[in-house]
Design a protein around this motif. Sequence first.
Motif, PDB file in Angstrom:
ATOM      1  N   LEU A 340       0.809  -1.218   0.000  1.00  0.00           N
ATOM      2  CA  LEU A 340       0.000   0.000   0.000  1.00  0.00           C
ATOM      3  C   LEU A 340       0.845   1.271   0.000  1.00  0.00           C
ATOM      4  O   LEU A 340       0.339   2.345  -0.331  1.00  0.00           O
ATOM      5  CB  LEU A 340      -0.926   0.003   1.212  1.00  0.00           C
ATOM      6  CG  LEU A 340      -2.119  -0.963   1.151  1.00  0.00           C
ATOM      7  CD1 LEU A 340      -2.840  -0.991   2.484  1.00  0.00           C
ATOM      8  CD2 LEU A 340      -3.077  -0.594   0.034  1.00  0.00           C
ATOM      9  N   THR A 341       2.103   1.170   0.395  1.00  0.00           N
ATOM     10  CA  THR A 341       2.964   2.360   0.411  1.00  0.00           C
ATOM     11  C   THR A 341       3.822   2.470  -0.853  1.00  0.00           C
ATOM     12  O   THR A 341       4.625   3.396  -0.958  1.00  0.00           O
ATOM     13  CB  THR A 341       3.900   2.327   1.634  1.00  0.00           C
ATOM     14  OG1 THR A 341       4.660   1.111   1.630  1.00  0.00           O
ATOM     15  CG2 THR A 341       3.108   2.424   2.919  1.00  0.00           C
ATOM     16  N   HIS A 342       3.661   1.551  -1.790  1.00  0.00           N
ATOM     17  CA  HIS A 342       4.483   1.608  -3.007  1.00  0.00           C
ATOM     18  C   HIS A 342       3.999   2.743  -3.912  1.00  0.00           C
ATOM     19  O   HIS A 342       2.804   2.862  -4.193  1.00  0.00           O
ATOM     20  CB  HIS A 342       4.408   0.277  -3.765  1.00  0.00           C
ATOM     21  CG  HIS A 342       5.494   0.122  -4.781  1.00  0.00           C
ATOM     22  ND1 HIS A 342       5.486   0.775  -5.995  1.00  0.00           N
ATOM     23  CD2 HIS A 342       6.649  -0.603  -4.760  1.00  0.00           C
ATOM     24  CE1 HIS A 342       6.562   0.455  -6.678  1.00  0.00           C
ATOM     25  NE2 HIS A 342       7.281  -0.380  -5.950  1.00  0.00           N
ATOM     26  N   PRO A 343       4.899   3.600  -4.405  1.00  0.00           N
ATOM     27  CA  PRO A 343       4.462   4.769  -5.184  1.00  0.00           C
ATOM     28  C   PRO A 343       3.793   4.421  -6.506  1.00  0.00           C
ATOM     29  O   PRO A 343       3.072   5.242  -7.068  1.00  0.00           O
ATOM     30  CB  PRO A 343       5.767   5.556  -5.406  1.00  0.00           C
ATOM     31  CG  PRO A 343       6.864   4.577  -5.166  1.00  0.00           C
ATOM     32  CD  PRO A 343       6.350   3.597  -4.165  1.00  0.00           C
ATOM     33  N   LEU A 381      -2.626   6.850   2.076  1.00  0.00           N
ATOM     34  CA  LEU A 381      -3.797   7.660   1.726  1.00  0.00           C
ATOM     35  C   LEU A 381      -3.743   8.097   0.269  1.00  0.00           C
ATOM     36  O   LEU A 381      -4.758   8.062  -0.445  1.00  0.00           O
ATOM     37  CB  LEU A 381      -3.879   8.867   2.648  1.00  0.00           C
ATOM     38  CG  LEU A 381      -5.036   9.840   2.403  1.00  0.00           C
ATOM     39  CD1 LEU A 381      -6.369   9.112   2.470  1.00  0.00           C
ATOM     40  CD2 LEU A 381      -4.997  10.973   3.420  1.00  0.00           C
ATOM     41  N   ARG A 382      -2.565   8.493  -0.197  1.00  0.00           N
ATOM     42  CA  ARG A 382      -2.425   8.913  -1.601  1.00  0.00           C
ATOM     43  C   ARG A 382      -2.788   7.777  -2.544  1.00  0.00           C
ATOM     44  O   ARG A 382      -3.526   7.968  -3.522  1.00  0.00           O
ATOM     45  CB  ARG A 382      -0.986   9.364  -1.847  1.00  0.00           C
ATOM     46  CG  ARG A 382      -0.642   9.621  -3.312  1.00  0.00           C
ATOM     47  CD  ARG A 382       0.832   9.956  -3.472  1.00  0.00           C
ATOM     48  NE  ARG A 382       1.218  10.069  -4.872  1.00  0.00           N
ATOM     49  CZ  ARG A 382       1.575   9.050  -5.629  1.00  0.00           C
ATOM     50  NH1 ARG A 382       1.590   7.818  -5.114  1.00  0.00           N
ATOM     51  NH2 ARG A 382       1.934   9.234  -6.892  1.00  0.00           N
ATOM     52  N   ASN A 383      -2.274   6.576  -2.273  1.00  0.00           N
ATOM     53  CA  ASN A 383      -2.558   5.448  -3.149  1.00  0.00           C
ATOM     54  C   ASN A 383      -4.026   5.064  -3.126  1.00  0.00           C
ATOM     55  O   ASN A 383      -4.627   4.764  -4.164  1.00  0.00           O
ATOM     56  CB  ASN A 383      -1.699   4.250  -2.755  1.00  0.00           C
ATOM     57  CG  ASN A 383      -0.274   4.364  -3.258  1.00  0.00           C
ATOM     58  OD1 ASN A 383      -0.003   5.045  -4.253  1.00  0.00           O
ATOM     59  ND2 ASN A 383       0.655   3.708  -2.583  1.00  0.00           N
ATOM     60  N   LEU A 384      -4.634   5.055  -1.924  1.00  0.00           N
ATOM     61  CA  LEU A 384      -6.047   4.701  -1.836  1.00  0.00           C
ATOM     62  C   LEU A 384      -6.927   5.716  -2.558  1.00  0.00           C
ATOM     63  O   LEU A 384      -7.909   5.357  -3.215  1.00  0.00           O
ATOM     64  CB  LEU A 384      -6.467   4.585  -0.380  1.00  0.00           C
ATOM     65  CG  LEU A 384      -5.884   3.400   0.397  1.00  0.00           C
ATOM     66  CD1 LEU A 384      -6.277   3.496   1.864  1.00  0.00           C
ATOM     67  CD2 LEU A 384      -6.358   2.081  -0.185  1.00  0.00           C
ATOM     68  N   THR A 385      -6.555   6.996  -2.431  1.00  0.00           N
ATOM     69  CA  THR A 385      -7.323   8.034  -3.120  1.00  0.00           C
ATOM     70  C   THR A 385      -7.264   7.844  -4.627  1.00  0.00           C
ATOM     71  O   THR A 385      -8.279   7.935  -5.329  1.00  0.00           O
ATOM     72  CB  THR A 385      -6.783   9.425  -2.742  1.00  0.00           C
ATOM     73  OG1 THR A 385      -6.849   9.587  -1.322  1.00  0.00           O
ATOM     74  CG2 THR A 385      -7.589  10.515  -3.402  1.00  0.00           C
ATOM     75  N   ARG A 386      -6.086   7.533  -5.148  1.00  0.00           N
ATOM     76  CA  ARG A 386      -5.943   7.324  -6.597  1.00  0.00           C
ATOM     77  C   ARG A 386      -6.686   6.066  -7.039  1.00  0.00           C
ATOM     78  O   ARG A 386      -7.299   6.046  -8.111  1.00  0.00           O
ATOM     79  CB  ARG A 386      -4.460   7.222  -6.962  1.00  0.00           C
ATOM     80  CG  ARG A 386      -3.688   8.528  -6.818  1.00  0.00           C
ATOM     81  CD  ARG A 386      -2.308   8.411  -7.444  1.00  0.00           C
ATOM     82  NE  ARG A 386      -2.406   8.097  -8.863  1.00  0.00           N
ATOM     83  CZ  ARG A 386      -1.409   7.566  -9.579  1.00  0.00           C
ATOM     84  NH1 ARG A 386      -0.258   7.289  -8.992  1.00  0.00           N
ATOM     85  NH2 ARG A 386      -1.571   7.323 -10.860  1.00  0.00           N
TER      86      ARG A 386
END
Length: 510
Positions: A340-343, A381-386
Amino acid sequence: MSRWRIGGFGKGARLRPAFLRPELLPFLIAVALAGHWFGAPAMILLSLTVMSVAWMTSPARAASGQGAAPGTRPHRPEAEAVLDQFLQDGGRSGLRTACLVVGPDDANALLLRLGHDDFEALIRRIGARLHGTLRDADRMVRIDRAHFAILLSPTPHPDIENMIQLAVRLQASCEVALPVAGQSLAVSIHLGICLSERAPARNGTAMLMAAEDAALEAEAHGPGAIRMFSATPPPEAQRREELAAEIPAALDAGQILACFQPQISMDTGVVSGLEVMPHWKHPRHGLLGPAEILAALPPGDLVWKLTDGILRQALESLRTWERDGFCTGLLSVVFPPAVLTHPKLTDRLQWALEGFDLEPARLCLVLQGDAVSHPDEGMVLRNLTRCAEIGCVIELSGLGGGPIPVEMMRRAAVRRLRLPRSLVSRIDRETEQQKIVAAFAAMADGLRMETLAEGVASQSESAMLAQLGCRHLQGEAIAAPMPFAETRDWIERHNAKLNATPRIPTRRGG
């Protein structure tokens, strides 16, 4: 650097040379100027003042526990020095010592919940409680952000039974709610213990590290656990090490397969989704589930390799179900925090979905509690939002096990809440749990979210959950996880049973 031993300030106290500490440089200059301007008497008086300040603020004094305020900044080297001294004293007198490493459970979640200042206040209060349980000759040192080392002065009887009794007393000292930031917090603590005769080497560094290893083992076993260090790893640790070494070959050989556990809608009874879970057909240990696989999985590229392999198996299965005319609803996938933290998570998901000609709306990403409290929460949060923006469904798991991340729910457009087994178990008999689940279901309805209860083990639990407003169920009462080859037959049997159930006609107003 040489060390000076100062007599008269507590047994075994050890200090760095007081005048070599950089924060005392202005005082040294003042001493020199006093001697130059006012003569020897002024210089002597100021020198005594500087020596007092040096002693009162020395890290070793905080480590010694004599008048120190527990919970101050970490002093790991001082803990090692005190242990070295205790080991020397015990060797001369035939006595033994022990080291206990103590810390609050789930410290990362506490830090995120309280913020830095209030977390520090909590650690200081825990330190004060622990310190009040010790003998005068024992020492306590804070060794990192959330852990204390308790160093027992040499004694004839530091055996396992006595250590367990001490550990229980230390835990009991923190059971009473701690006042922090205008609220009362009940905190559980875990402990790791190393006896001097079990230490891997007879020095303070090795003994402290052994106690830390035991503390890590305790923390992994759940709240309030206590573990003793042993040079021989426990059977479960040996098994994890063996499995970790075998995982790369198992992935290459296709031994780790995607299994699926059905989810059903309580409104219609139809299959509303399937959760994909890795299972390992191990040649010696039989079928291993996701918990044991993930616990043995070493950090690094293997996490991605496992996740990618299971995801592709699941997407291929989903495409096959659609081609054969089976309606299976959402495909739920639990990603580890490292994924989940992978860019490039969203890009990889899009490529995989496009490769199987599937819409993102068929994929449900399950956000677990450990990802919510991850140090890199911003990237999660950034990944989930995308992912939500491209059409994936976001599900929040672990309700009731920690703080609810309201901001993450809003920005990631969470569409489903998952109730854990801890809330579902015995819900047909526990009225308090019924109230909690009813409140969560009402909250979900108010936010236009759906609810899924996992771990449903009986028909009575299913019936109560339906009464309380839970929309979807998953668990052994529905079906156990199964390989892809068995899913078609199960879905056909379930649909046939559903079609054979008499329907009560709906009365419509005229």
